[in-house]
Structure formats: C-alpha cells, structure tokens
Design a protein around this motif. Structure first.
Motif, PDB file in Angstrom:
ATOM      1  N   GLY A   1     -72.329 -65.916  -0.317  1.00 23.09           N
ATOM      2  CA  GLY A   1     -71.685 -66.920   0.157  1.00 23.09           C
ATOM      3  C   GLY A   1     -72.288 -68.076  -0.459  1.00 23.09           C
ATOM      4  O   GLY A   1     -73.214 -68.075  -1.412  1.00 23.09           O
ATOM      5  N   THR A   2     -71.931 -69.358  -0.096  1.00 25.26           N
ATOM      6  CA  THR A   2     -72.025 -70.789  -0.490  1.00 25.26           C
ATOM      7  C   THR A   2     -72.466 -71.413   0.406  1.00 25.26           C
ATOM      8  O   THR A   2     -72.390 -71.345   1.726  1.00 25.26           O
ATOM      9  CB  THR A   2     -71.168 -71.217  -1.565  1.00 25.26           C
ATOM     10  OG1 THR A   2     -69.953 -71.458  -0.549  1.00 25.26           O
ATOM     11  CG2 THR A   2     -70.618 -70.401  -2.612  1.00 25.26           C
ATOM     12  N   PHE A   3     -73.168 -72.643   0.270  1.00 28.63           N
ATOM     13  CA  PHE A   3     -73.747 -73.678   1.148  1.00 28.63           C
ATOM     14  C   PHE A   3     -73.029 -74.860   0.776  1.00 28.63           C
ATOM     15  O   PHE A   3     -72.778 -75.352  -0.275  1.00 28.63           O
ATOM     16  CB  PHE A   3     -75.318 -73.626   1.227  1.00 28.63           C
ATOM     17  CG  PHE A   3     -76.091 -72.755   1.678  1.00 28.63           C
ATOM     18  CD1 PHE A   3     -76.388 -72.453   2.840  1.00 28.63           C
ATOM     19  CD2 PHE A   3     -76.642 -71.858   0.831  1.00 28.63           C
ATOM     20  CE1 PHE A   3     -77.197 -71.431   3.358  1.00 28.63           C
ATOM     21  CE2 PHE A   3     -77.159 -70.641   1.491  1.00 28.63           C
ATOM     22  CZ  PHE A   3     -77.644 -70.624   2.647  1.00 28.63           C
ATOM     23  N   THR A   4     -72.695 -75.875   1.854  1.00 33.38           N
ATOM     24  CA  THR A   4     -72.517 -77.053   1.624  1.00 33.38           C
ATOM     25  C   THR A   4     -73.636 -77.950   2.277  1.00 33.38           C
ATOM     26  O   THR A   4     -73.965 -77.632   3.543  1.00 33.38           O
ATOM     27  CB  THR A   4     -71.243 -77.410   2.580  1.00 33.38           C
ATOM     28  OG1 THR A   4     -69.807 -76.362   1.978  1.00 33.38           O
ATOM     29  CG2 THR A   4     -70.609 -78.770   2.412  1.00 33.38           C
ATOM     30  N   ASN A   5     -74.000 -79.039   1.529  1.00 35.53           N
ATOM     31  CA  ASN A   5     -75.121 -79.660   2.198  1.00 35.53           C
ATOM     32  C   ASN A   5     -76.269 -78.581   2.140  1.00 35.53           C
ATOM     33  O   ASN A   5     -77.107 -78.640   3.102  1.00 35.53           O
ATOM     34  CB  ASN A   5     -74.885 -80.376   3.478  1.00 35.53           C
ATOM     35  CG  ASN A   5     -73.854 -81.736   3.298  1.00 35.53           C
ATOM     36  OD1 ASN A   5     -73.658 -82.026   2.215  1.00 35.53           O
ATOM     37  ND2 ASN A   5     -72.872 -81.470   4.283  1.00 35.53           N
ATOM     38  N   GLY A   6     -76.479 -78.380   1.158  1.00 37.10           N
ATOM     39  CA  GLY A   6     -77.586 -76.898   1.318  1.00 37.10           C
ATOM     40  C   GLY A   6     -79.170 -77.489   1.034  1.00 37.10           C
ATOM     41  O   GLY A   6     -80.057 -76.759   1.169  1.00 37.10           O
ATOM     42  N   ASN A   7     -79.170 -78.730   0.786  1.00 38.81           N
ATOM     43  CA  ASN A   7     -80.454 -79.315   0.570  1.00 38.81           C
ATOM     44  C   ASN A   7     -80.747 -80.281   1.955  1.00 38.81           C
ATOM     45  O   ASN A   7     -81.516 -81.169   1.869  1.00 38.81           O
ATOM     46  CB  ASN A   7     -80.545 -80.162  -0.550  1.00 38.81           C
ATOM     47  CG  ASN A   7     -80.296 -79.639  -1.887  1.00 38.81           C
ATOM     48  OD1 ASN A   7     -79.418 -79.621  -2.767  1.00 38.81           O
ATOM     49  ND2 ASN A   7     -81.310 -78.582  -2.122  1.00 38.81           N
ATOM     50  N   THR A   8     -80.270 -79.895   3.041  1.00 42.52           N
ATOM     51  CA  THR A   8     -80.474 -80.693   4.446  1.00 42.52           C
ATOM     52  C   THR A   8     -80.656 -79.474   5.426  1.00 42.52           C
ATOM     53  O   THR A   8     -80.629 -78.355   5.000  1.00 42.52           O
ATOM     54  CB  THR A   8     -79.182 -81.301   4.838  1.00 42.52           C
ATOM     55  OG1 THR A   8     -78.224 -80.399   5.336  1.00 42.52           O
ATOM     56  CG2 THR A   8     -78.747 -82.244   3.780  1.00 42.52           C
ATOM     57  N   LEU A   9     -81.450 -80.097   6.628  1.00 43.35           N
ATOM     58  CA  LEU A   9     -81.531 -79.162   7.577  1.00 43.35           C
ATOM     59  C   LEU A   9     -80.399 -78.727   8.426  1.00 43.35           C
ATOM     60  O   LEU A   9     -80.371 -77.822   9.394  1.00 43.35           O
ATOM     61  CB  LEU A   9     -82.468 -79.582   8.528  1.00 43.35           C
ATOM     62  CG  LEU A   9     -84.167 -80.117   7.958  1.00 43.35           C
ATOM     63  CD1 LEU A   9     -84.876 -80.825   8.870  1.00 43.35           C
ATOM     64  CD2 LEU A   9     -84.586 -78.457   7.535  1.00 43.35           C
ATOM     65  N   THR A  10     -79.415 -79.380   8.178  1.00 43.77           N
ATOM     66  CA  THR A  10     -77.926 -78.957   8.863  1.00 43.77           C
ATOM     67  C   THR A  10     -76.810 -78.704   7.816  1.00 43.77           C
ATOM     68  O   THR A  10     -75.757 -79.427   7.841  1.00 43.77           O
ATOM     69  CB  THR A  10     -77.754 -80.299   9.823  1.00 43.77           C
ATOM     70  OG1 THR A  10     -77.560 -81.395   8.663  1.00 43.77           O
ATOM     71  CG2 THR A  10     -78.526 -80.387  11.040  1.00 43.77           C
ATOM     72  N   PRO A  11     -76.987 -77.548   7.125  1.00 48.22           N
ATOM     73  CA  PRO A  11     -75.952 -77.471   6.143  1.00 48.22           C
ATOM     74  C   PRO A  11     -74.977 -76.382   6.698  1.00 48.22           C
ATOM     75  O   PRO A  11     -74.935 -76.080   7.909  1.00 48.22           O
ATOM     76  CB  PRO A  11     -76.889 -76.523   5.112  1.00 48.22           C
ATOM     77  CG  PRO A  11     -77.725 -75.592   5.914  1.00 48.22           C
ATOM     78  CD  PRO A  11     -78.203 -76.676   7.000  1.00 48.22           C
ATOM     79  N   THR A  12     -73.918 -76.249   6.041  1.00 48.72           N
ATOM     80  CA  THR A  12     -72.623 -75.252   6.291  1.00 48.72           C
ATOM     81  C   THR A  12     -72.770 -74.077   5.429  1.00 48.72           C
ATOM     82  O   THR A  12     -72.873 -74.398   4.136  1.00 48.72           O
ATOM     83  CB  THR A  12     -71.452 -76.013   6.520  1.00 48.72           C
ATOM     84  OG1 THR A  12     -71.510 -76.947   7.384  1.00 48.72           O
ATOM     85  CG2 THR A  12     -70.450 -74.998   6.752  1.00 48.72           C
ATOM     86  N   TYR A  13     -72.865 -72.753   6.173  1.00 51.04           N
ATOM     87  CA  TYR A  13     -72.797 -71.660   5.206  1.00 51.04           C
ATOM     88  C   TYR A  13     -71.278 -71.135   5.204  1.00 51.04           C
ATOM     89  O   TYR A  13     -70.607 -71.018   6.362  1.00 51.04           O
ATOM     90  CB  TYR A  13     -73.743 -70.686   5.625  1.00 51.04           C
ATOM     91  CG  TYR A  13     -73.706 -69.245   4.832  1.00 51.04           C
ATOM     92  CD1 TYR A  13     -74.163 -69.433   3.438  1.00 51.04           C
ATOM     93  CD2 TYR A  13     -73.152 -68.206   5.107  1.00 51.04           C
ATOM     94  CE1 TYR A  13     -74.255 -68.384   2.539  1.00 51.04           C
ATOM     95  CE2 TYR A  13     -73.179 -67.004   4.573  1.00 51.04           C
ATOM     96  CZ  TYR A  13     -73.791 -67.132   2.974  1.00 51.04           C
ATOM     97  OH  TYR A  13     -73.776 -66.036   2.345  1.00 51.04           O
ATOM     98  N   ASN A  14     -70.855 -70.690   4.084  1.00 47.01           N
ATOM     99  CA  ASN A  14     -69.644 -70.312   3.716  1.00 47.01           C
ATOM    100  C   ASN A  14     -69.652 -68.860   3.398  1.00 47.01           C
ATOM    101  O   ASN A  14     -69.861 -68.531   2.056  1.00 47.01           O
ATOM    102  CB  ASN A  14     -68.992 -71.212   2.810  1.00 47.01           C
ATOM    103  CG  ASN A  14     -68.877 -72.458   2.909  1.00 47.01           C
ATOM    104  OD1 ASN A  14     -68.306 -73.261   3.907  1.00 47.01           O
ATOM    105  ND2 ASN A  14     -69.610 -73.241   1.852  1.00 47.01           N
ATOM    106  N   PRO A  15     -69.332 -68.086   4.600  1.00 52.29           N
ATOM    107  CA  PRO A  15     -69.695 -66.544   4.029  1.00 52.29           C
ATOM    108  C   PRO A  15     -68.618 -65.974   3.171  1.00 52.29           C
ATOM    109  O   PRO A  15     -67.644 -66.388   3.101  1.00 52.29           O
ATOM    110  CB  PRO A  15     -69.589 -65.845   5.193  1.00 52.29           C
ATOM    111  CG  PRO A  15     -68.677 -66.710   6.261  1.00 52.29           C
ATOM    112  CD  PRO A  15     -69.081 -68.291   5.616  1.00 52.29           C
TER     113      PRO A  15
END
Length: 301
Positions: A253-267
């Motif tokens: 999967g991929t991350f949105t805002n993956g350089n923060t403590l509150t990202p979203t993961y897109n499985p």
C-alpha cells in the motif's frame, strides 16, 4: 698580615760614622688599598608576566662606583645601586632567561674592577585548554576529554554536575555523566592548571557538554478494520528527539502524509487479501546520535 692590617709603618735608621755617635731615624706609613669585592647574589626566578624584577642579595665593598649590565635587551632602574630593578624586554621573556652582571670599580691606586654574574629565569604562566564544547549522544556512556596544559604544577578537572572522571588530574581523560547530568541536558567541565612558583593565578578553561537525547517512536495501537475501508487513519503515534519521520509498510500500500505522525495508509488489494499489514514508524536520530528509533503496529482487515 700586613695587607690584612691595612697598613704598615716602615722605619729607616742611619747610624753615625765614627767618631760621631748616635743615630737618626725616619718612618713612613704604607697603606694597602683593598681590591673591590662584589657578589651579584643568588640566581633568581621571576614569573614572565611581571613588568619588573627586584634584584636582591647583591653585595660589594672597596669600590668607587657600581654598575649593572645585561646579556639581554632589558633596562635597569637605579642601576648604580646594589638594589636595582630590572625591566625585562619581550625578547628576554621569549628567551626565558637573562644574565645580569654587577661591576664594582676599583679605588685608586687599584686598577682592576671586579664583576659578578647572576641569572634571572622567567617562569611562564600556566595555560589550560579543555578541548572545547562538545555535543554528544546521551547514550554514549563516557565523554572523551582531550585537554591540554602547559607550565603547570598540576591539573584538575571539575564538573558542574554529578558525574565522575576516570582521572581528574590528567588533561586527557574521560567523563562518565550521571543520570542527573543527562536529565539536565548539559554539564560544564572545567580544566584548571595550577601555576609553577613563583607565578600565581590558575589557568581555567571550560567545556560545555550538551547531551542529545536518543529518538523515541511509538506507532500507536493495533487496529482492526473492515476490509472494504479504502483508507486507514493512523492515530496515537508519538515520537521525540528526531530530525525526521517516515513510515514504511510490509505490504504494497501507500501513505498519504507519510512524513507525519498522523498519516493515512492506503492498503492495496494484496494487503487486504493477506488479512493484515505491519506499518513501521521510524524516527531519525539527531546528530551526533546515530541510531534511529523504530516502532511497528499491525493493521488487520
């Protein structure tokens, strides 16, 4: 004995020629003028930071005049007395010593002057160099200290904290910070160099040691989500003492805002088919710390 007495009386007697009788006498005093005697006194040691040196211990007798001379380029104050002051030049101090000569001029009819030498040595003042400030990782265990000193009779390390030195009398040593030092975040270490006599006044140099805390990371608690969720909001992650944040996945999967403590993961479909995925939070260490902190959390579908 005559010379020691200082004078002697000489008498001449003329006896009468016959038929005359009786004699005639005449006397004269012969005085011995002592030669000059001079002693410049014992050698002296002076600290190199003094502007003048008081000359002590000189004696002289049987002279008409006194004078002082130097092998260096300094000058004398009251240089025609037994108690002058010598004012060393920069060149004298650089050489480290100078020879001064006391001359006593003879009293007539003596013609040979008398001289005596002494050495004035200049003791350099102490220097100390703690090696400078340091920033070290709080996990280092011991701090290496590369101090230096010159012209010292002894050296001593002290701390503003409560840690310990391997050898507090050696310029090059190690310091073990205490828990309190690490908690405070900094400690000041002081290298003190004691002077060599006759100099006075210590040389002092400080080194501020700053402790950089190691990074921490917590990816949060595991989550179980419905498989038809298009995204996973990651909450509860924490980190400290880091220069950067990044997330990685055991899946595809991929991350949105993956350089923060509150990202979203897109499985991905593969993640969902596998039934779970492990997401890892990495907190990158701040130099000089080198070990990153990593924490993982499982997301189940």
């Amino acid at each position: 004995a005559d010379v020691s007495a200082g004078s002697v009386t000489l008498t001449i007697t003329a006896n009468a020629a016959s038929p005359c009788t009786g004699s005639s006498t005449s006397g004269k005093t012969l005085t011995f003028q002592p030669v000059p005697v001079v002693n410049a006194g014992a050698n002296q040691v002076s600290c190199s930071n003094v502007l003048s040196v008081s000359i002590t211990g000189a004696t002289a007798s049987n002279y008409t005049a006194l004078s002082w001379a130097t092998s260096g380029t300094g000058t004398f104050t009251n240089g025609t007395t037994l108690t002058p002051t010598y004012n060393p030049s920069v060149a004298d101090l650089s050489v480290g010593s100078v020879t001064i000569t006391l001359t006593a001029n003879a009293i007539s009819p003596c013609t040979s002057n008398s001289t005596s030498n002494k050495t004035i040595s200049f003791q350099n003042t102490p220097t100390a160099n703690s090696g400078g400030n340091q920033q070290v990782c709080s996990s280092i265990g011991v701090v290496s200290l590369n101090g230096m000193s010159t012209n010292t009779s002894s050296t001593t390390w002290t701390t503003s904290g409560t840690g310990t030195f391997a050898d507090a009398t050696a310029p090059v040593t190690t310091y073990t910070p205490s828990i309190a030092d690490l908690a405070f975040g900094t400690v000041t270490l002081t290298l003190t160099g004691a002077p060599v006599s006759p100099c006075s006044g210590n040389a002092v140099s400080n080194a501020i040691i700053t402790f950089q805390n190691i990074p921490t990371a917590n990816a949060g608690i595991p989550q179980t989500l419905c498989s038809n969720n298009a995204t996973v909001s990651l909450t509860g992650a924490t980190a400290s003492n880091y220069s950067g944040i990044s997330w990685s996945t055991s899946g595809t999967g991929t991350f949105t805002n993956g350089n923060t403590l509150t990202p979203t993961y897109n499985p991905s479909g593969a993640d969902i088919s596998a039934g779970s995925v492990t997401l890892s939070l990495t907190a990158t260490a701040i130099s000089p710390c080198a070990s990153d902190a990593i924490s993982s959390v499982t997301i189940s579908f």
